[in-house]
Design a protein around this motif. Structure first.
Motif, PDB file in Angstrom:
ATOM      1  N   GLY A  59      59.447  52.647  71.664  1.00 18.90           N
ATOM      2  CA  GLY A  59      59.465  54.267  72.184  1.00 18.90           C
ATOM      3  C   GLY A  59      60.554  54.648  71.419  1.00 18.90           C
ATOM      4  N   ILE A  60      61.659  54.453  71.954  1.00 17.39           N
ATOM      5  CA  ILE A  60      62.969  54.943  71.614  1.00 17.39           C
ATOM      6  C   ILE A  60      63.148  55.100  70.264  1.00 17.39           C
ATOM      7  CG2 ILE A  60      65.781  54.722  71.767  1.00 17.39           C
ATOM      8  CD1 ILE A  60      65.097  53.394  74.203  1.00 17.39           C
ATOM      9  N   VAL A  61      63.174  53.898  69.165  1.00 20.52           N
ATOM     10  CA  VAL A  61      63.583  53.545  67.909  1.00 20.52           C
ATOM     11  C   VAL A  61      62.407  55.293  66.956  1.00 20.52           C
ATOM     12  CG1 VAL A  61      62.897  52.765  65.731  1.00 20.52           C
ATOM     13  CG2 VAL A  61      64.498  51.948  67.820  1.00 20.52           C
ATOM     14  N   ASN A  62      61.294  54.736  67.772  1.00 19.51           N
ATOM     15  CA  ASN A  62      60.029  55.587  66.718  1.00 19.51           C
ATOM     16  C   ASN A  62      60.245  57.155  66.723  1.00 19.51           C
ATOM     17  OD1 ASN A  62      58.186  54.289  65.402  1.00 19.51           O
ATOM     18  ND2 ASN A  62      58.675  52.795  67.051  1.00 19.51           N
ATOM     19  N   TYR A  63      60.648  57.309  68.000  1.00 16.02           N
ATOM     20  CA  TYR A  63      61.268  58.481  68.217  1.00 16.02           C
ATOM     21  C   TYR A  63      62.101  60.000  67.406  1.00 16.02           C
ATOM     22  CZ  TYR A  63      62.501  62.797  71.347  1.00 16.02           C
ATOM     23  OH  TYR A  63      63.454  64.476  70.949  1.00 16.02           O
ATOM     24  N   PHE A  64      63.084  58.384  66.985  1.00 17.10           N
ATOM     25  CA  PHE A  64      64.297  59.160  67.124  1.00 17.10           C
ATOM     26  C   PHE A  64      64.389  58.940  65.097  1.00 17.10           C
ATOM     27  CE2 PHE A  64      66.448  59.114  70.813  1.00 17.10           C
ATOM     28  CZ  PHE A  64      67.139  60.506  70.964  1.00 17.10           C
ATOM     29  N   LYS A  65      63.615  57.861  64.938  1.00 17.26           N
ATOM     30  CA  LYS A  65      62.977  57.793  63.988  1.00 17.26           C
ATOM     31  C   LYS A  65      62.574  58.888  63.057  1.00 17.26           C
ATOM     32  CE  LYS A  65      60.573  55.194  59.756  1.00 17.26           C
ATOM     33  NZ  LYS A  65      59.717  56.493  59.298  1.00 17.26           N
ATOM     34  N   HIS A  66      61.755  59.938  63.576  1.00 20.14           N
ATOM     35  CA  HIS A  66      61.911  61.178  63.233  1.00 20.14           C
ATOM     36  C   HIS A  66      63.463  62.283  63.194  1.00 20.14           C
ATOM     37  CE1 HIS A  66      57.327  60.359  63.811  1.00 20.14           C
ATOM     38  NE2 HIS A  66      57.654  60.238  65.006  1.00 20.14           N
ATOM     39  N   PHE A  67      64.507  61.929  63.732  1.00 16.77           N
ATOM     40  CA  PHE A  67      65.642  63.102  63.319  1.00 16.77           C
ATOM     41  C   PHE A  67      66.421  61.822  62.091  1.00 16.77           C
ATOM     42  CE2 PHE A  67      63.381  63.504  67.256  1.00 16.77           C
ATOM     43  CZ  PHE A  67      63.651  65.298  66.662  1.00 16.77           C
ATOM     44  N   GLN A  68      65.932  61.176  61.652  1.00 18.36           N
ATOM     45  CA  GLN A  68      66.738  60.365  60.530  1.00 18.36           C
ATOM     46  C   GLN A  68      67.259  60.954  58.971  1.00 18.36           C
ATOM     47  OE1 GLN A  68      65.702  55.997  59.286  1.00 18.36           O
ATOM     48  NE2 GLN A  68      67.605  55.874  59.174  1.00 18.36           N
ATOM     49  N   THR A  69      67.950  61.065  58.925  1.00 12.94           N
ATOM     50  CA  THR A  69      68.069  62.278  57.697  1.00 12.94           C
ATOM     51  C   THR A  69      68.151  61.097  56.758  1.00 12.94           C
ATOM     52  OG1 THR A  69      70.971  61.263  57.431  1.00 12.94           O
ATOM     53  CG2 THR A  69      70.285  63.747  58.785  1.00 12.94           C
ATOM     54  N   SER A  70      67.986  61.330  55.112  1.00 15.30           N
ATOM     55  CA  SER A  70      68.278  60.777  53.809  1.00 15.30           C
ATOM     56  C   SER A  70      69.138  59.738  53.418  1.00 15.30           C
ATOM     57  CB  SER A  70      67.775  61.973  52.865  1.00 15.30           C
ATOM     58  OG  SER A  70      69.020  62.897  52.472  1.00 15.30           O
ATOM     59  N   ASP A  71      70.237  60.299  54.401  1.00 14.94           N
ATOM     60  CA  ASP A  71      70.559  58.813  53.936  1.00 14.94           C
ATOM     61  C   ASP A  71      71.646  57.683  55.288  1.00 14.94           C
ATOM     62  OD1 ASP A  71      72.257  60.714  55.485  1.00 14.94           O
ATOM     63  OD2 ASP A  71      73.974  61.107  54.555  1.00 14.94           O
ATOM     64  N   GLY A  72      69.930  58.847  56.046  1.00 13.90           N
ATOM     65  CA  GLY A  72      70.464  57.117  56.682  1.00 13.90           C
ATOM     66  C   GLY A  72      71.182  57.722  58.647  1.00 13.90           C
TER      67      GLY A  72
END
Length: 617
Positions: A59-72
């Protein structure tokens, strides 16, 4: 033929390692008696399994995956920047989901975060100068992903690990004008140990700093960070437990193992029956407090199992699951967590520290749960643990805390509160199965308006309370235990006060599975006292139902109910004072009543009035 000693024999020799600096374990007898209480105890299993860690992590990872930049990098959705160690914690948490085989689609995202964070570390560009926290999760992520990513990417990551200079990328170091190190340094040395295991460095950093850290441990094995916050006792210990389990065998191994063994058992007795870490001080009541418990308890379940201690293994497994249950209760509808135990929108930052962010503390929690999953042994079943069974009361003088428990009726007392975070006195009441927040679960900061369960007195210059007494106003607090059974715990706390009108205050406690009864008395030149109960008025989403009928007040929230009753004074009329004071959990309001004389008796009776606490999400 091998002879297998029973743990009953082995335990007789436990806690026996000595050195010039290591004192005898002051809680050894209590632990022995507590273990005896566990043997016949039967508890309802939580039903949790190893994969339940993954559900929260996902739940946490998939929420914050949306806030990952193109450089990681991981960007905080409210602060709009990369905060501290969010990216490396994301890498490890995501890598764990990949390793489980459940979410292999995260491979590119996890590898990108890993490469970016290691590069930042090697170039001394760690976000917010928090490089000390990067290496530990990054090495775990690397070990998980190295055979799953392209060779060229792996080579770049390994080059960055090798290029790291601890003197440049870490902050908590001995330098010309810095003579001591604390919890940041423990995280860094634990990461350096893992880096050495992967042949990226040597053990020079570990060998330099680990001996310096041992002086901060108490005889109970607890870690004293500045001002002794409870969260930062367990925080460094869970990292050290991990490197011990990973095979640390240096010069400090025997002493470290002894200290961590003591602390693991001490922590079992300090744990709330709702799975919570003790409250008090900086960073209290953040979800990572319970996640770090999951790590320690999973590791000690394994270690106990290897030592043929079935009773201990089951107790630690149970404690790990209680901690996970606590975290599960705070999963938001969007999948991630409320990072502090309240229901406010995270944009409001209620109960946050100045350094708290939605991203870094969600992902730190996920990273810790990933470590717990990594070490968890699914074959070890649950048994009873001290938080379930009780039958004890004890003090931790260095942390100015007292804990008591009778069959899951639990309390925590702060005998000299840090005025920036808590009040002095009875600050927490938890009962198995009853919602924590009606407890009350915490007090208010003295500097924001002191409020804890207890009494105040009318002196020559106005009203004063035990809750507002700071360390300079308290000469000492003495615990006297008169009975400690699983269904009845009786003790007294005597505060010697440095006050013009009151010389001492005595609180006599009687704890049973159903209620806590307190007889409080002041000694000095006063003729009127006031009894005070901190009622939770609002948790950020729900207003509590508060009702008063003469000498009795009740607080109801989400199916849980706390009843506060004054027993000793006929005709007393409790009333709400109308002032809300901020605490971690929301806002507290004092319910109080004046009494002639110097003594009062009151009870606290928490119970469920509707559906039980949710177990899973």
């Amino acid at each position: 033929m091998k002879i297998k000693l029973s743990y009953a024999i082995l335990f007789a020799f436990a806690f026996s390692i000595r050195s010039e600096t290591l004192e005898p374990f002051p809680l050894a007898q209590m632990v022995r008696e507590g273990r005896s209480n566990l043997t016949a105890a039967v508890v309802k299993p939580t039903g949790l399994k190893r994969d339940d860690y993954l559900k929260v992590i996902s739940g946490i990872v998939n929420y914050f995956k949306h806030f990952q930049t193109s450089d990681g990098r991981i960007i905080d959705p409210f602060l709009h920047r990369e905060v501290q160690y969010s990216t490396p914690c994301y890498a490890w948490a995501a890598a764990t989901l990949i390793a489980s085989g459940k979410e292999t689609n995260l491979l590119d995202s996890a590898a990108l975060a890993l490469e970016r964070a290691v590069c930042e570390l090697a170039e001394d560009k760690a976000a917010d100068n928090h490089g000390d926290f990067f290496t530990f999760p990054l090495v775990f992520a690397y070990e998980t992903l190295r055979d799953r990513i392209p060779v060229e990417q792996r080579q770049r990551i390994e080059a960055s690990f090798k290029a790291m200079d601890p003197q440049q990328c870490y902050n908590d170091l001995i330098r010309e004008k810095r003579t001591s190190v604390h919890n940041w340094n423990v995280v860094a040395l634990s990461g350096e140990f893992l880096r050495e295991q992967n042949e990226f460095t040597d053990l020079a950093f570990v060998e330099k700093y680990l001996p310096l850290q041992l002086k901060y441990f108490t005889a109970q094995g607890l870690y004293r960070d500045p001002n002794t916050p409870m969260a930062y006792d367990h925080f460094p210990r869970h990292f050290l437990a991990a490197i011990l389990e990973r095979g640390y065998d240096g010069a400090e191994r025997a002493e470290l193992e002894e200290l961590l063994q003591r602390a693991a058992w001490t922590s079992l007795f300090m744990q709330s029956p709702l799975g919570e870490l003790p409250t008090g001080g900086r960073s209290a009541q953040h979800q990572w407090n319970e996640a770090e418990q999951c790590v320690t308890y999973e590791i000690w379940a394994r270690r106990s199992e290897r030592a043929n201690d079935e009773l201990g293994a089951k107790a630690f497994k149970r404690a790990a699951h209680l901690s996970l249950e606590s975290v599960q209760r705070w999963v938001r509808s969007s999948g991630e967590l409320s990072i502090v135990k309240n229901r406010f929108d995270p944009a409001v930052r209620h109960g946050f520290e100045g350094y708290s962010s939605h991203s870094q503390y969600n992902l730190l929690t996920a990273s810790m749960l990933a470590t717990a999953w990594h070490f968890a042994d699914e074959t070890i079943p649950e048994g009873a643990c001290p938080a379930d069974v009780g039958g004890f009361v004890f003090a931790i003088p260095e942390m100015h805390k007292i804990f008591a428990n009778a069959s899951g009726m639990y309390l925590e007392i702060d005998t000299a509160a840090d005025p920036h975070y808590n009040s002095t006195g009875l600050i927490r009441v938890h009962k198995s199965g009853v919602g924590a927040l009606v407890g009350p679960s915490d007090s208010t900061p003295i500097k924001g308006g002191a409020l804890a369960t207890g009494i105040a007195w009318l002196g020559k210059d106005g009203w004063h309370s035990l809750a507002e007494m700071t360390g300079d106003k308290i000469k000492g607090a003495k615990l006297t235990v008169t009975e400690s059974k699983t269904n009845l715990v009786k003790f007294a706390v005597r505060y010697e006060l440095n006050q013009p009108d009151v010389t001492a205050m005595i609180e006599n406690y009687e704890v049973t599975p159903d209620q806590i009864r307190v007889a409080s008395e002041v000694q000095g030149d006063v003729s009127k006292i006031k009894v005070r109960f901190p009622a939770l008025a609002f948790d950020g989403e729900n207003a509590a139902q508060i009702s008063i009928n003469g000498a009795q007040a009740s607080v109801a929230l989400s199916g849980s109910h706390q009843t506060f009753t004054v027993e000793s004074e006929a005709g007393i009329h409790l009333q709400r004072n109308g002032q809300w004071i901020s605490c971690r959990n929301g806002f507290l309001e004092a319910i109080e009543g004046e009494i002639s004389g110097q003594r009062v008796v009151y009870t606290l009776r928490p119970e469920m009035v509707a559906a039980p606490l949710p177990k899973k999400k």
